[in-house]
Design a protein around this motif. Structure first.
Motif, PDB file in Angstrom:
ATOM      1  N   LYS A 133       0.877  -1.122   0.141  1.00 36.86           N
ATOM      2  CA  LYS A 133       0.333   0.222   0.203  1.00 36.86           C
ATOM      3  C   LYS A 133       0.744   1.120   0.143  1.00 36.86           C
ATOM      4  O   LYS A 133       1.976   1.223   0.806  1.00 36.86           O
ATOM      5  N   LYS A 192       1.278   5.533   0.258  1.00 36.55           N
ATOM      6  CA  LYS A 192       0.168   6.477   0.101  1.00 36.55           C
ATOM      7  C   LYS A 192       1.190   7.921   0.225  1.00 36.55           C
ATOM      8  O   LYS A 192       2.575   8.045   0.149  1.00 36.55           O
ATOM      9  N   CYS A 193       0.931   8.411  -0.940  1.00 35.44           N
ATOM     10  CA  CYS A 193       2.171   9.738  -1.798  1.00 35.44           C
ATOM     11  C   CYS A 193       1.170  10.927  -2.060  1.00 35.44           C
ATOM     12  O   CYS A 193       0.181  10.615  -3.470  1.00 35.44           O
ATOM     13  N   GLU A 223      -3.532   7.102  -3.100  1.00 35.46           N
ATOM     14  CA  GLU A 223      -3.410   5.691  -2.768  1.00 35.46           C
ATOM     15  C   GLU A 223      -2.991   4.788  -3.965  1.00 35.46           C
ATOM     16  O   GLU A 223      -4.069   4.551  -4.579  1.00 35.46           O
ATOM     17  N   CYS A 224      -2.168   3.978  -3.392  1.00 40.26           N
ATOM     18  CA  CYS A 224      -2.364   2.492  -4.239  1.00 40.26           C
ATOM     19  C   CYS A 224      -1.970   1.668  -4.014  1.00 40.26           C
ATOM     20  O   CYS A 224      -1.674   1.335  -3.074  1.00 40.26           O
TER      21      CYS A 224
END
Length: 72
Positions: free
Chosen positions: A34, A36-37, A41-42
């Motif tokens: 996972k 987050k940036c 989120e991916c």
């Protein structure tokens, strides 16, 4: 306020592009499930990415995908 030339703008755009490219390379090579940036989120499977990254000593030629060739 100072006037900026087209050269200054080019350096600025190049620097921002380099930073974004560096962040994307680090995210691609990470083994996190996972990510987050910057408010995004991916959730991904890192084993799929690692399968396509060249190991040390491997030739630069791509490997054929035999799964697609066997399907009519």
């Amino acid at each position: 306020m100072r006037d900026y030339s087209i050269g200054d703008l080019g350096v600025f755009i190049g620097t921002i592009g380099g930073v974004i490219t560096s962040i994307l390379i680090v995210l691609q090579k990470s083994s996190c499930l996972k990510i987050k940036c910057c408010g995004m989120e991916c959730i991904r499977d890192p084993s799929l990415v690692k399968k396509h990254i060249k190991e040390k000593g491997e030739p630069d030629t791509p490997k054929p995908n035999l799964e697609l060739e066997n399907n009519p």
